[in-house]
Scaffold this motif. Structure first.
Motif, PDB file in Angstrom:
ATOM      1  N   ALA A  94       0.822  -1.213   0.000  1.00 24.17           N
ATOM      2  CA  ALA A  94       0.000   0.000   0.000  1.00 24.17           C
ATOM      3  C   ALA A  94       0.856   1.263   0.000  1.00 24.17           C
ATOM      4  O   ALA A  94       0.440   2.288  -0.533  1.00 24.17           O
ATOM      5  CB  ALA A  94      -0.938  -0.003   1.204  1.00 24.17           C
ATOM      6  N   TYR A  95       2.060   1.209   0.571  1.00 24.64           N
ATOM      7  CA  TYR A  95       2.884   2.411   0.654  1.00 24.64           C
ATOM      8  C   TYR A  95       3.304   2.927  -0.721  1.00 24.64           C
ATOM      9  O   TYR A  95       3.668   4.082  -0.870  1.00 24.64           O
ATOM     10  CB  TYR A  95       4.125   2.181   1.522  1.00 24.64           C
ATOM     11  CG  TYR A  95       5.106   1.176   0.975  1.00 24.64           C
ATOM     12  CD1 TYR A  95       6.025   1.519  -0.017  1.00 24.64           C
ATOM     13  CD2 TYR A  95       5.127  -0.126   1.446  1.00 24.64           C
ATOM     14  CE1 TYR A  95       6.919   0.601  -0.525  1.00 24.64           C
ATOM     15  CE2 TYR A  95       6.021  -1.055   0.946  1.00 24.64           C
ATOM     16  CZ  TYR A  95       6.913  -0.692  -0.029  1.00 24.64           C
ATOM     17  OH  TYR A  95       7.803  -1.609  -0.528  1.00 24.64           O
ATOM     18  N   GLY A  96       3.240   2.093  -1.746  1.00 24.94           N
ATOM     19  CA  GLY A  96       3.641   2.514  -3.091  1.00 24.94           C
ATOM     20  C   GLY A  96       2.491   3.025  -3.936  1.00 24.94           C
ATOM     21  O   GLY A  96       2.667   3.290  -5.116  1.00 24.94           O
ATOM     22  N   GLY A  97       1.324   3.142  -3.357  1.00 28.72           N
ATOM     23  CA  GLY A  97       0.163   3.559  -4.130  1.00 28.72           C
ATOM     24  C   GLY A  97      -0.332   2.425  -5.017  1.00 28.72           C
ATOM     25  O   GLY A  97      -0.089   1.258  -4.745  1.00 28.72           O
ATOM     26  N   TRP A  98      -0.995   2.795  -6.091  1.00 30.61           N
ATOM     27  CA  TRP A  98      -1.608   1.797  -6.972  1.00 30.61           C
ATOM     28  C   TRP A  98      -0.775   1.499  -8.212  1.00 30.61           C
ATOM     29  O   TRP A  98      -1.078   0.591  -8.981  1.00 30.61           O
ATOM     30  CB  TRP A  98      -3.006   2.260  -7.387  1.00 30.61           C
ATOM     31  CG  TRP A  98      -3.932   2.216  -6.218  1.00 30.61           C
ATOM     32  CD1 TRP A  98      -4.283   3.262  -5.415  1.00 30.61           C
ATOM     33  CD2 TRP A  98      -4.585   1.076  -5.692  1.00 30.61           C
ATOM     34  NE1 TRP A  98      -5.119   2.829  -4.422  1.00 30.61           N
ATOM     35  CE2 TRP A  98      -5.326   1.487  -4.571  1.00 30.61           C
ATOM     36  CE3 TRP A  98      -4.618  -0.262  -6.048  1.00 30.61           C
ATOM     37  CZ2 TRP A  98      -6.091   0.620  -3.809  1.00 30.61           C
ATOM     38  CZ3 TRP A  98      -5.386  -1.136  -5.300  1.00 30.61           C
ATOM     39  CH2 TRP A  98      -6.106  -0.693  -4.191  1.00 30.61           C
ATOM     40  N   ASP A 129      -5.923  -3.384   2.649  1.00 28.83           N
ATOM     41  CA  ASP A 129      -6.077  -4.065   3.936  1.00 28.83           C
ATOM     42  C   ASP A 129      -4.713  -4.530   4.423  1.00 28.83           C
ATOM     43  O   ASP A 129      -3.932  -5.096   3.646  1.00 28.83           O
ATOM     44  CB  ASP A 129      -7.020  -5.259   3.771  1.00 28.83           C
ATOM     45  CG  ASP A 129      -7.428  -5.873   5.095  1.00 28.83           C
ATOM     46  OD1 ASP A 129      -7.531  -5.142   6.097  1.00 28.83           O
ATOM     47  OD2 ASP A 129      -7.653  -7.097   5.126  1.00 28.83           O
ATOM     48  N   ASN A 130      -4.410  -4.293   5.679  1.00 25.72           N
ATOM     49  CA  ASN A 130      -3.164  -4.748   6.301  1.00 25.72           C
ATOM     50  C   ASN A 130      -1.921  -4.366   5.496  1.00 25.72           C
ATOM     51  O   ASN A 130      -1.024  -5.178   5.287  1.00 25.72           O
ATOM     52  CB  ASN A 130      -3.196  -6.265   6.517  1.00 25.72           C
ATOM     53  CG  ASN A 130      -4.224  -6.674   7.528  1.00 25.72           C
ATOM     54  OD1 ASN A 130      -4.484  -5.963   8.493  1.00 25.72           O
ATOM     55  ND2 ASN A 130      -4.835  -7.821   7.322  1.00 25.72           N
ATOM     56  N   GLY A 131      -1.886  -3.132   5.021  1.00 30.21           N
ATOM     57  CA  GLY A 131      -0.708  -2.660   4.304  1.00 30.21           C
ATOM     58  C   GLY A 131      -0.585  -3.170   2.879  1.00 30.21           C
ATOM     59  O   GLY A 131       0.465  -3.029   2.261  1.00 30.21           O
TER      60      GLY A 131
END
Length: 84
Positions: free
Chosen positions: A43-47, A71-73
């Motif tokens: 998730a930290y890298g976006g989509w 969900d969950n990172g």
């Protein structure tokens, strides 16, 4: 020895069947019959990474996003490739 192996195989198959009923896995096919794929990325890298993986999965073809979640990172895209 063969009897024990057969017993273990049957036990394993029963366990897998039981767990499959409790799974929250995405459907294998979209409502129009196309196979689906769940693409996950941090998730930290976006989509962007998920989108790149989706394009690679569909071999450069376009795709439909059937579901999108975080969900969950993890970001997740449930996709179905469009036919070429």
């Amino acid at each position: 020895m063969i009897g024990r192996a057969l017993s273990l195989s049957i036990s394993f198959a029963a366990t897998v069947s039981a767990l499959a009923g409790c799974s929250s896995a995405p459907p294998l096919f979209s409502s129009d019959g196309r196979p689906t794929t769940l693409i996950q990325c941090p998730a930290y890298g976006g989509w962007t990474l998920c989108q790149q993986n989706a394009r690679a999965t569909c071999q450069g073809a376009s795709y439909d996003v059937l579901e999108q979640s975080t969900d969950n990172g993890q970001n997740g895209l449930l996709i179905a490739c469009k036919t070429q």
